[in-house]
Write an enzyme that holds these catalytic residues in place. Structure first.
Site, mmCIF file in Angstrom:
data_model
loop_
_atom_site.group_PDB
_atom_site.id
_atom_site.type_symbol
_atom_site.label_atom_id
_atom_site.label_comp_id
_atom_site.label_asym_id
_atom_site.label_seq_id
_atom_site.Cartn_x
_atom_site.Cartn_y
_atom_site.Cartn_z
ATOM 1 N N GLY A 59 36.350 -49.858 5.866
ATOM 2 C CA GLY A 59 35.202 -49.169 6.700
ATOM 3 C C GLY A 59 35.374 -47.762 7.186
ATOM 4 C CG ASP A 103 41.666 -57.781 6.203
ATOM 5 O OD1 ASP A 103 42.431 -58.750 6.949
ATOM 6 O OD2 ASP A 103 40.466 -57.722 6.702
ATOM 7 C CG MET A 146 51.020 -63.368 18.079
ATOM 8 S SD MET A 146 51.752 -64.868 18.482
ATOM 9 C CE MET A 146 53.546 -64.328 18.767
ATOM 10 C CB ILE A 147 50.297 -61.367 11.759
ATOM 11 C CG1 ILE A 147 50.885 -62.679 11.682
ATOM 12 C CG2 ILE A 147 50.343 -60.841 10.241
ATOM 13 C CD1 ILE A 147 50.380 -63.924 10.659
HETATM 14 N N1 LIG Z 1 29.141 -47.523 5.891
HETATM 15 C C1 LIG Z 1 29.891 -46.371 6.674
HETATM 16 N N2 LIG Z 1 29.444 -45.372 7.054
HETATM 17 C C2 LIG Z 1 30.081 -44.481 7.923
HETATM 18 N N3 LIG Z 1 31.222 -45.053 8.852
HETATM 19 C C3 LIG Z 1 31.635 -46.060 8.649
HETATM 20 C C4 LIG Z 1 31.005 -47.114 7.666
HETATM 21 N N4 LIG Z 1 31.635 -48.251 7.610
HETATM 22 C C5 LIG Z 1 32.658 -47.995 8.822
HETATM 23 N N5 LIG Z 1 32.315 -46.902 9.141
HETATM 24 C C6 LIG Z 1 33.387 -46.424 10.176
HETATM 25 O O1 LIG Z 1 34.506 -46.877 10.145
HETATM 26 C C7 LIG Z 1 35.162 -47.461 11.310
HETATM 27 C C8 LIG Z 1 36.037 -48.602 11.122
HETATM 28 O O2 LIG Z 1 35.390 -49.538 10.369
HETATM 29 P P1 LIG Z 1 35.746 -51.097 10.551
HETATM 30 O O3 LIG Z 1 35.038 -51.696 9.595
HETATM 31 O O4 LIG Z 1 35.793 -51.438 11.629
HETATM 32 O O5 LIG Z 1 37.351 -51.158 10.034
HETATM 33 P P2 LIG Z 1 38.117 -50.802 8.575
HETATM 34 O O6 LIG Z 1 38.347 -49.503 8.425
HETATM 35 O O7 LIG Z 1 39.519 -51.505 9.221
HETATM 36 O O8 LIG Z 1 37.351 -51.510 7.631
HETATM 37 C C9 LIG Z 1 33.938 -47.939 11.985
HETATM 38 O O9 LIG Z 1 33.945 -48.224 13.238
HETATM 39 C C10 LIG Z 1 32.818 -46.542 11.647
HETATM 40 O O10 LIG Z 1 32.977 -45.624 12.754
HETATM 41 O O1 LIG Z 2 41.967 -53.510 8.885
HETATM 42 P P1 LIG Z 2 42.881 -53.919 10.050
HETATM 43 O O2 LIG Z 2 42.874 -53.210 11.259
HETATM 44 O O3 LIG Z 2 44.502 -54.034 9.573
HETATM 45 O O4 LIG Z 2 42.447 -55.554 10.454
HETATM 46 C C1 LIG Z 2 41.645 -56.316 10.005
HETATM 47 C C2 LIG Z 2 41.321 -57.361 10.441
HETATM 48 O O5 LIG Z 2 40.949 -57.205 11.650
HETATM 49 C C3 LIG Z 2 39.863 -57.870 12.168
HETATM 50 O O6 LIG Z 2 38.844 -57.100 11.613
HETATM 51 C C4 LIG Z 2 39.611 -58.454 13.408
HETATM 52 O O7 LIG Z 2 40.151 -57.255 14.309
HETATM 53 P P2 LIG Z 2 39.155 -57.040 15.874
HETATM 54 O O8 LIG Z 2 39.347 -58.429 16.275
HETATM 55 O O9 LIG Z 2 40.338 -56.227 16.425
HETATM 56 O O10 LIG Z 2 37.820 -56.490 15.639
HETATM 57 C C5 LIG Z 2 39.770 -59.011 11.205
HETATM 58 O O11 LIG Z 2 38.479 -59.448 10.962
HETATM 59 C C6 LIG Z 2 40.441 -58.340 9.951
HETATM 60 O O12 LIG Z 2 40.837 -59.163 8.943
#
Ligand SMILES: Nc1ncnc2c1ncn2[C@@H]1O[C@H](COP(=O)(O)OP(=O)(O)O)[C@@H](O)[C@H]1O
Ligand SMILES: O=P(O)(O)OC[C@H]1O[C@](O)(COP(=O)(O)O)[C@@H](O)[C@@H]1O
Length: 376
Positions: free
Chosen positions: A72, A101, A258-259
């Site tokens: 994301g 992940d 915890m992990i």
């Molecule tokens: N498709 C997208 N376009 C723009 N920003 C995004 C998009 N997807 C996620 N983000 C931004 O990235 C942040 C982190 O995404 P998230 O899915 O929560 O975590 P991760 O980076 O671990 O996958 C979100 O809170 C949002 O601000």
């Molecule tokens: O990308 P990260 O921050 O290492 O963690 C990914 C993990 O965090 C989670 O999004 C859960 O985190 P939150 O409970 O803090 O939203 C899980 O679904 C996913 O497996």
């Protein structure tokens, strides 16, 4: 080496760009951070206002931004990069892959994944000890893995104490011939105990069906997951309650946070250093719009559009998943026809991907606006 005079940190994730002051980062202030879990800058979901973020970069005169996070976050970095380009700003945008992940496409692995797998061993070991000590003992361990079951898969392979590994990519069913409950019963009869590892994103459709659940999302737009570990534990208990003379003792362990919270291990610490060096050299060489990471063992600069076009998932028709099935002897829950169809889909996707590469598709990793180096 490059004569950088000021490095600042943005606190609290993307929204920190426009809702908080920056914090000054110095070699002294970051000297020990690899010895702690979590993040000194903080994190958040949601809050991606691209225009405000780029305004903030502009106002603060930032000319290189390093964005650390999962798939994301890389998507977010990609749209920031596009906006920076549209405005013609001299600011390099670099993505650094950090997520336990391991769901970021193209790259060999993300920072944090190794540590998570290592730490998951402790939980699996505890589940095994508990299960082994009881009559018909079952240990259920939930691990993180929203859409990708890499932690569960590698932890299972590493531990070899796991009798069944359930991941989001591999659908399963409970009842009837070839179902999970039949397998549990058989394994208990054969060994007297068993350990089940389940990734948090596994079986979500099954749970939603059985609970009539309507989808909800977190601030980032990620689907809120139901607790598969609790659900599965209850289903197993209910199943054996109906049987006479088959008492079980089930222990459910949820070590997920915890992990995620432990400090990184040695391998991740070294990896992190390489990522940092590589990211910095890339930006200083004039590149922008890329995620840095090893691909087939070589550190590479990967254009955002390659990183964001899909998520990294366990391919269940590949050898690695076959190795898991082989080590656990669990059912694969799929018919021969299902597997053939999946292989066919994978081949088609692979073919399409290679054709796109040969066609020389969209933008390349672009040189930074200061243009000191870099080929298209
Ligand atoms: N498709 C997208 N376009 C723009 N920003 C995004 C998009 N997807 C996620 N983000 C931004 O990235 C942040 C982190 O995404 P998230 O899915 O929560 O975590 P991760 O980076 O671990 O996958 C979100 O809170 C949002 O601000
Ligand atoms: O990308 P990260 O921050 O290492 O963690 C990914 C993990 O965090 C989670 O999004 C859960 O985190 P939150 O409970 O803090 O939203 C899980 O679904 C996913 O497996």
């Amino acid at each position: 080496m490059y004569g950088v005079t000021s490095v600042v940190g943005i606190e609290g994730g993307y929204k920190g760009f426009y809702s908080r002051n920056t914090v000054t980062l110095t070699p002294k202030s970051v000297n020990d951070i690899h010895k702690r879990g979590g993040t000194i800058l903080g994190t958040s979901r949601g809050g991606h206002d691209t225009a405000k973020i780029v305004d903030s970069l502009q106002d603060r005169g930032i000319n290189q931004v390093y964005i650390i996070g999962g798939d994301g976050t890389q998507q977010g970095a990609s749209v920031i990069y596009e906006e920076v380009r549209r405005r013609g700003l001299k600011c390099a945008v670099v993505g650094v892959p950090k997520t336990i992940d391991n769901d970021i496409a193209v790259i060999d692995k993300s920072f944090g994944f190794d540590t998570a797998v290592e730490e998951a061993q402790r939980a699996i070991n505890a589940a095994h000890v508990e299960a082994e000590s009881a009559e018909n003992g079952i240990g259920v361990v939930k691990l993180m893995g929203r859409n990708s079951g890499f932690i569960a898969m590698y932890a299972t392979l590493a531990s070899r104490d796991v009798d069944c590994c359930l991941i989001p990519e591999s659908p399963f069913y409970l009842e009837g011939k070839g179902g999970l409950l039949e397998f549990v019963e058989k394994r208990l009869k054969d060994s007297g105990h068993m350990v089940i590892v389940v990734a948090e994103g596994a079986g979500q459709d099954l749970i939603a069906q059985s609970m009539n659940f309507v989808d909800t999302q977190d601030a980032s737009g990620n689907k809120l997951l139901l607790d598969v570990g609790l659900w599965l534990s209850q289903k197993i208990k209910d199943h054996f309650k109906k049987k006479t003379n088959f008492p079980i003792t089930l222990k459910y362990i949820d070590p997920t946070y915890m992990i995620r919270a432990v400090r990184s291990n040695a391998s991740d610490n070294v990896y992190c250093t390489l990522l940092a060096h590589s990211a910095l050299h890339g930006a200083m060489a004039g590149y922008s719009g890329f995620t840095v990471a090893p691909v087939n063992g070589r550190h590479a600069y990967i254009p955002f559009y390659r990183i964001t076009e899909k998520q990294n998932k366990v391919v269940i028709t590949d050898r690695m998943w076959a190795r898991v099935l082989c080590s656990t002897n669990q059912p694969c829950f799929l018919s021969h026809e299902d597997v053939e169809n999946m292989k066919h889909d994978d081949d088609e996707r692979h073919h399409l991907h290679n054709t796109q590469l040969l066609d020389g598709s969209p933008a390349k990793c672009s040189p930074n606006c200061n243009g000191s180096a870099g080929a298209e």
